[in-house]
Scaffold this active site. Structure first.
Site, mmCIF file in Angstrom:
data_model
loop_
_atom_site.group_PDB
_atom_site.id
_atom_site.type_symbol
_atom_site.label_atom_id
_atom_site.label_comp_id
_atom_site.label_asym_id
_atom_site.label_seq_id
_atom_site.Cartn_x
_atom_site.Cartn_y
_atom_site.Cartn_z
ATOM 1 N N ILE A 1 0.859 -1.177 0.000
ATOM 2 C CA ILE A 1 0.000 0.000 0.000
ATOM 3 C C ILE A 1 0.898 1.229 0.000
ATOM 4 O O ILE A 1 1.520 1.558 1.012
ATOM 5 C CB ILE A 1 -0.939 0.016 1.219
ATOM 6 N N ASN B 1 1.801 5.425 -1.490
ATOM 7 C CA ASN B 1 1.186 6.749 -1.420
ATOM 8 C C ASN B 1 0.274 7.022 -2.601
ATOM 9 O O ASN B 1 -0.607 7.881 -2.514
ATOM 10 C CB ASN B 1 2.279 7.815 -1.359
ATOM 11 N N THR B 2 0.468 6.316 -3.703
ATOM 12 C CA THR B 2 -0.348 6.569 -4.887
ATOM 13 C C THR B 2 -1.165 5.362 -5.340
ATOM 14 O O THR B 2 -2.096 5.518 -6.120
ATOM 15 C CB THR B 2 0.542 7.021 -6.065
ATOM 16 N N ALA B 3 -0.839 4.165 -4.869
ATOM 17 C CA ALA B 3 -1.559 2.973 -5.302
ATOM 18 C C ALA B 3 -1.328 1.838 -4.311
ATOM 19 O O ALA B 3 -0.390 1.872 -3.509
ATOM 20 C CB ALA B 3 -1.107 2.546 -6.704
ATOM 21 N N ALA B 4 -2.212 0.848 -4.371
ATOM 22 C CA ALA B 4 -2.056 -0.379 -3.589
ATOM 23 C C ALA B 4 -1.832 -1.517 -4.574
ATOM 24 O O ALA B 4 -2.722 -1.879 -5.341
ATOM 25 C CB ALA B 4 -3.286 -0.647 -2.727
ATOM 26 N N TYR C 1 19.220 -0.501 11.097
ATOM 27 C CA TYR C 1 18.656 0.843 11.130
ATOM 28 C C TYR C 1 18.480 1.287 12.582
ATOM 29 O O TYR C 1 17.981 0.526 13.417
ATOM 30 C CB TYR C 1 17.314 0.837 10.412
ATOM 31 N N GLY D 1 10.345 2.660 6.608
ATOM 32 C CA GLY D 1 9.232 2.384 5.699
ATOM 33 C C GLY D 1 9.199 0.923 5.296
ATOM 34 O O GLY D 1 10.232 0.307 5.007
ATOM 35 N N ASP E 1 8.212 -0.379 2.584
ATOM 36 C CA ASP E 1 8.680 -0.594 1.219
ATOM 37 C C ASP E 1 10.199 -0.674 1.164
ATOM 38 O O ASP E 1 10.769 -1.509 0.434
ATOM 39 C CB ASP E 1 8.157 0.498 0.289
ATOM 40 N N ARG E 2 10.877 0.178 1.935
ATOM 41 C CA ARG E 2 12.344 0.137 1.968
ATOM 42 C C ARG E 2 12.816 -1.200 2.555
ATOM 43 O O ARG E 2 13.775 -1.807 2.057
ATOM 44 C CB ARG E 2 12.890 1.296 2.797
#
Length: 247
Positions: free
Chosen positions: A8, A10-13, A87, A94, A96-97
């Site tokens: 999910i 910022n612009t699409a899932a 980290y 995030g 995604d990262r």
């Protein structure tokens, strides 16, 4: 085993359906109900959801009764991973990262990897040769750069990204306000990433570079040196995390 992962953004899932280790299908969904329909259609046994936008819990709740196995929400800093994470603030990382790092460590093992994820933001993240996620950088993506110039000034226009053909022929030296803005946003982003690649390669001579994200096609021919284009890297990483958690 059939599994389903959802990224999910910022612009699409975006979802990926895996049969065994292979990505069998990928697409986008707009609502939790659409995700439930996909899960039922592909007969997913297990599902993993990750979000960098709104919390994924509502999406997970929509899968009740539609999945025979586990429904897992990826929570950085809590969800077990197949790689080490160095980290300093893992809970703020995030999803995604993190997923891209897992995918890169799996696909390019035994050497340091720099992931260039060109999406809403341009993320450049480093995975050590032993598979440890080390961190990296986050910068505005191509569209965000254009939007920011319009938003934070009174007179600069709002521009859309040029077509693939127009991007290829975009002059370095803009001759009007529009082409000057496009040159600054697009050529500037390429110069920025190439500068980072040069610095990382000096520190890690055996570095591999993995390019992913929605704007990967724009960067592919513009980045220096050999590049592995892995457009579905985040989905592949999410799948590896899911397998790690369900056995």
């Amino acid at each position: 085993m059939t599994t389903l992962v959802l990224d999910i953004g910022n612009t699409a899932a975006k979802y990926g359906c895996f049969r065994g280790a292979a990505l069998a299908e990928a697409g986008s969904v707009a609502t939790p109900a659409e995700l439930r329909a996909v899960a039922q259609r592909v007969q997913a046994e297990h599902v993993l959801l990750a979000s960098v936008a709104a919390p994924a819990d509502v999406w997970a709740a929509a899968l009740g009764g539609a999945v025979s196995g586990k429904v897992i929400v990826l929570r950085p800093g809590e969800t077990p991973l197949p790689i080490a994470n160095a980290y300093a603030t893992p809970h703020t990382l995030g999803a995604d990262r993190l997923a891209a790092a897992v995918g890169a460590a799996h696909l390019l093992p035994g050497r340091p990897v720099l992931i260039v994820d060109a999406g809403t933001c341009i993320k450049c993240d480093l995975v050590a040769a032993d598979g440890t996620f080390l961190g990296g950088s986050i910068a505005p993506g191509l569209r965000m750069r254009l939007q920011a110039m319009h938003h934070f000034t009174d007179r600069l226009p709002e521009l859309a990204l040029p077509s693939a053909h127009d991007a290829v022929t975009l002059a370095l030296c803009g001759t009007d306000t529009r082409t000057a803005m496009l040159s600054g946003a697009l050529h500037g982003a390429v110069a920025e990433v190439n500068g980072l690649l040069s610095s990382y390669r000096q520190q890690h001579p055996t570095l591999a570079v993995a390019l992913a994200g929605g704007d990967a096609a724009f960067f592919e021919s513009r980045l220096k040196g050999h590049i592995f284009v892995l457009t579905e890297l985040v989905l592949l990483g999410l799948h590896r995390i899911l397998v790690h958690n369900v056995g």
